[in-house]
Design an enzyme around this catalytic site. Sequence first.
Site, PDB file in Angstrom:
ATOM      1  N   GLY A 187      32.207  27.038  45.902  1.00 26.57           N
ATOM      2  CA  GLY A 187      30.856  27.240  45.380  1.00 26.57           C
ATOM      3  C   GLY A 187      30.025  25.981  45.344  1.00 26.57           C
ATOM      4  O   GLY A 187      28.796  26.027  45.452  1.00 26.57           O
ATOM      5  N   ASN A 188      30.680  24.801  45.234  1.00 27.99           N
ATOM      6  CA  ASN A 188      29.930  23.544  45.199  1.00 27.99           C
ATOM      7  C   ASN A 188      29.251  23.249  46.527  1.00 27.99           C
ATOM      8  O   ASN A 188      28.378  22.382  46.601  1.00 27.99           O
ATOM      9  CB  ASN A 188      30.857  22.384  44.814  1.00 27.99           C
ATOM     10  CG  ASN A 188      32.028  22.229  45.775  1.00 27.99           C
ATOM     11  OD1 ASN A 188      32.650  23.210  46.177  1.00 27.99           O
ATOM     12  ND2 ASN A 188      32.334  21.009  46.131  1.00 27.99           N
ATOM     13  N   LYS A 196      37.471  41.595  36.398  1.00 25.17           N
ATOM     14  CA  LYS A 196      36.373  40.737  36.816  1.00 25.17           C
ATOM     15  C   LYS A 196      35.038  41.221  36.247  1.00 25.17           C
ATOM     16  O   LYS A 196      34.469  42.214  36.705  1.00 25.17           O
ATOM     17  CB  LYS A 196      36.278  40.705  38.348  1.00 25.17           C
ATOM     18  CG  LYS A 196      37.421  39.973  39.023  1.00 25.17           C
ATOM     19  CD  LYS A 196      37.337  38.481  38.776  1.00 25.17           C
ATOM     20  CE  LYS A 196      38.414  37.744  39.549  1.00 25.17           C
ATOM     21  NZ  LYS A 196      38.344  36.289  39.319  1.00 25.17           N
ATOM     22  N   LYS A 225      38.042  34.899  47.342  1.00 27.25           N
ATOM     23  CA  LYS A 225      37.630  34.431  48.668  1.00 27.25           C
ATOM     24  C   LYS A 225      38.731  33.632  49.371  1.00 27.25           C
ATOM     25  O   LYS A 225      38.840  33.682  50.607  1.00 27.25           O
ATOM     26  CB  LYS A 225      36.374  33.586  48.566  1.00 27.25           C
ATOM     27  CG  LYS A 225      36.543  32.276  47.813  1.00 27.25           C
ATOM     28  CD  LYS A 225      35.296  31.429  47.818  1.00 27.25           C
ATOM     29  CE  LYS A 225      35.501  30.142  47.027  1.00 27.25           C
ATOM     30  NZ  LYS A 225      36.622  29.329  47.535  1.00 27.25           N
TER      31      LYS A 225
END
Length: 329
Positions: free
Chosen positions: A29-30, A145, A229
Site C-alpha cells: 500500500g505504501n 474482514k 493480495k
Amino acid sequence: MNATMSTPRTQQASHTTPHTQRMVIALGGNALGSTPQEQLELISTTARSIVDLIEEGHEVIVTHGNGPQVGMLKVATDYSAQHGGGTPTVPFPECSAMSQGYIGYHLQQALENELSRRGMDTPCASVITQTVVAADDSAFEHLSKPVGAFYTREEAARLMVETGHEYVEDAGRGWRRVVASPHPTRIVESGVIQDLVARGAVVISSGGGGIPVIEGSRGLEGVAAVIDKDRCAAVIAGQVNADVLVILTAVEQVALDFNTPRQRNLSSLTSAQAREYIEAGQFAPGSMLPKVESCLQFVEGHPQRRAIITSLARAKDALSGTTGTVLTA
C-alpha cells in the site's frame, strides 16, 4: 485470447539471457497511497523502481493492493444509495473490479511514461482479474474482514435485518459490514497474462487479490470477500511459472523480534526456518505473516524458485542480493 490455449513455458525458452527472469512484483500500500491524488504523486516513484527491472530485461507482472481504494468506492456508492443520490447499491465484487480498473490505469500510464522517458517501447496492459475461491472455504463461516462505511449500533442492526449481511464493531470507530477472507485457488485469466508477457508486455493484474469468484452451477459468480493480495500474488506466480516472487512492503528486510531491542534482520530464510519462526509467533498476523506464508507457498517443492521480501526503494538491490530477505525451498 483463450486462457486455455496457453502452454507453460520451459525454463530455457523464456529467458532471453541467462540473467533474465520472469517475476511477479506485489506492491504494498505504501507504493500507491490512499486517495487518487496521493496515488498519482506516489506512483511515478513506483514506476521508476519497476522500470529499473524491466530495463534489465526481466519479464514483469505487477500485482497491487486496493484496500483504501475499494473501501472508498464502496462507502461512496453506499452513501449515495442510502441518501437519495440516485446511485444504486454497488455489490462488493463490482467495487473490486472498479478499483482494479482505476489503479491499473494509473500504474500503466506511469509505467508507459517512464518507459518512454528511457526510450523503451515496451507495451503495458491491465487485466481485470478474477480469483477463484472455494465455495466451502471455512472463511465463509467465520467472517473476518470489515469493509465499507461506519454505522452506529442502531443503524447496523437495521441493516442486518434489511440486507442479511453481518456487521461488527470495528476498533471503537463504529460498526461495519464484515466479509470473508478465503484462500485463492487459481486465477481465471492466467493464460491471457502468460500470452501477454510472452509477447513482451508488462502486465498489471490481480489487483487487491483479484475479484473473488466461486464456480457454481451457472459458471463463475462474484462473491463478497477480500482476498489477501500477497497470497494471490503467490498463486499467479505459480500459474505463470515465474522464477521470482517479489513482495514489496514498508521494510527492507524481514526481522525477528521486530521493533524490540533484540530485533535481528534476516538476509535469507529456508522454508524450514520460516516455518519454525511462524510456529514461534515471530511474524504478525495481517502484516508480515501472510507475506512469509505466501513466499513459502511459492517456493516449496520448487528449488529453482526464489521469493524476496523488501522495500520498493531497494527492489533492484534485493534482486542483486545486496539487501532484502530471500526465501528458498
